[in-house]
Design an enzyme around this catalytic site. Sequence first.
Site, PDB file in Angstrom:
ATOM      1  CG  HIS A  39      -2.093  -1.112   0.983  1.00  0.00           C
ATOM      2  ND1 HIS A  39      -3.278  -0.597   1.206  1.00  0.00           N
ATOM      3  CD2 HIS A  39      -2.133  -2.209   0.939  1.00  0.00           C
ATOM      4  CE1 HIS A  39      -4.071  -1.729   0.974  1.00  0.00           C
ATOM      5  NE2 HIS A  39      -3.321  -2.780   0.769  1.00  0.00           N
ATOM      6  CG  ASP A 130      -4.792   2.567   1.847  1.00  0.00           C
ATOM      7  OD1 ASP A 130      -5.869   1.720   1.478  1.00  0.00           O
ATOM      8  OD2 ASP A 130      -3.741   2.067   1.562  1.00  0.00           O
TER       9      ASP A 130
END
Length: 476
Positions: A39, A130
């Site tokens: 990520h 995110d």
Amino acid sequence: MIKPQSILNTPHKSKPKEMDPKTEHKPHCLILPYPSQGHINPMIQFSKRLAHKGITITFAVPQGVLTSSAAGNNIAVETISDGYDSTAARVDADPREHLLSFKTAGTESTTRLIEKLREGGQPVDCVVYDAFMPWGLAVAKSKGLFGAVFFTQTSSVNVIYYNVFKGLLKVPVSEREIVLPGLPPLAVSDLPSFIVDPEKYPGALELLVGQFEGVEDSDFVFVNSVYELEEEANEWMKKSMSVKTIGPAIPSIYLDKRIPHDKSYGLSLFKSDDIYMRWLQQRSPKSVIYVSFGSIAKLEKHEMEELATALKLTGKHFLWVVRSSEVSKLPENFADEASGKGLIVSWCSQLEVLAHEAIGCFVTHCGWNSTLEALSLGVPMVGVPWWSDQATNAKFVMDVWKMGVRAYPNDGGVVGHEELVRCVNCVMEGEGAEEIRENARKWKELAKGAIDEGGSSDRNIQEFVSNTMGGAMSKK
Ligand code: UDP
């Protein structure tokens, strides 16, 4: 602040507004990645693209994840809290507890950070969060800021989870094949493991489906993919939200080379060995099998044995990343016995490896970053999915992009060595190998074109930059 709807409708401006540094506030994005390698990597690359186009970036991660010197490229790093004070504690934590703690501690510490930045004369205009942390939107809105969600998975995978989120796809999936809008028919074995066998992965489905919480209110929806790779899925998602593909989010040197010195992600949670590039240098073009299962997968001992046997049987050179935590599962003396043909490292700069001419194929778990990296560098793949969306990515690699094959498990659920050898031969020298290589070359060009000036991803990034600049100025 201008209303979200009005920024979405703002026509695309080809150039950001000129700013007078004395009077104008430089737009500022606060980036909130989920603290795992898969990520952080795409979100730091996206940050570099924004910084290159004139946006001030603050990258905020929980304590112990990065040092400020690691990010480079004019990116300031700040610390927020997830309730844990070290990576080790985070890794050992129950994932559900970690997420809950992150939501509470993250909301509070991110709010404080936004206030601190404002008091320091660096007010934030937009929070890019995110999708694993949907609370980022609430924080942004509570401070009157734009909120932009960032997905680290494909739009096709988004279609699947969004259908679950909307109650249109029942979990666990029991049909042998499912048909969803924008996607090819998918067999159960092509679906994300979390919707096939949710019980096996407590909390995972909640997390993945939870990515869509509030997404329709998010001012921008970024996806680390390329529009042309999955046009129909993108079009379908666009009916419900403001999807903007911005990928491949990998260092510029491997694509358009427009960002000077952008050679690596610039941060790694693992320590890299350094012998492998010299080793690769001694191999002939397209002769080496590169094997890696990313930063999370934990293979069973017998799965490692099958892989080890397969690599030996191919008779080819191989470079295999086995993280230190996994080394004990290798067959005894394997590393020594294989030393004539194979090199085992605990971590490497994967992009540097994939870009090396000696690499002939990539045996991968099909994590989305690894898949997109191989696609961007034109490396044929053998997909051996382990969990999550990896089976869906493998399906696309084999049947949609046709730049690799998938290795299937036997009746006992194990991917056997015969199957692995078959797949490696198929992409490296079999009848279809030339077609696979030709497709790989095609996608490589497409990926580069998308992020290069005027390409689909570049236009989306530019549109966001122009709108944020417009928004930042109208707030003054
Ligand atoms: N990676 C790396 N060196 C390695 C193995 C992996 O730099 O030896 C990087 C890889 O380039 C990718 C990331 O780690 O960017 C892994 O992300 P992915 O989505 O493929 O898998 P995950 O680790 O999330 O399962």
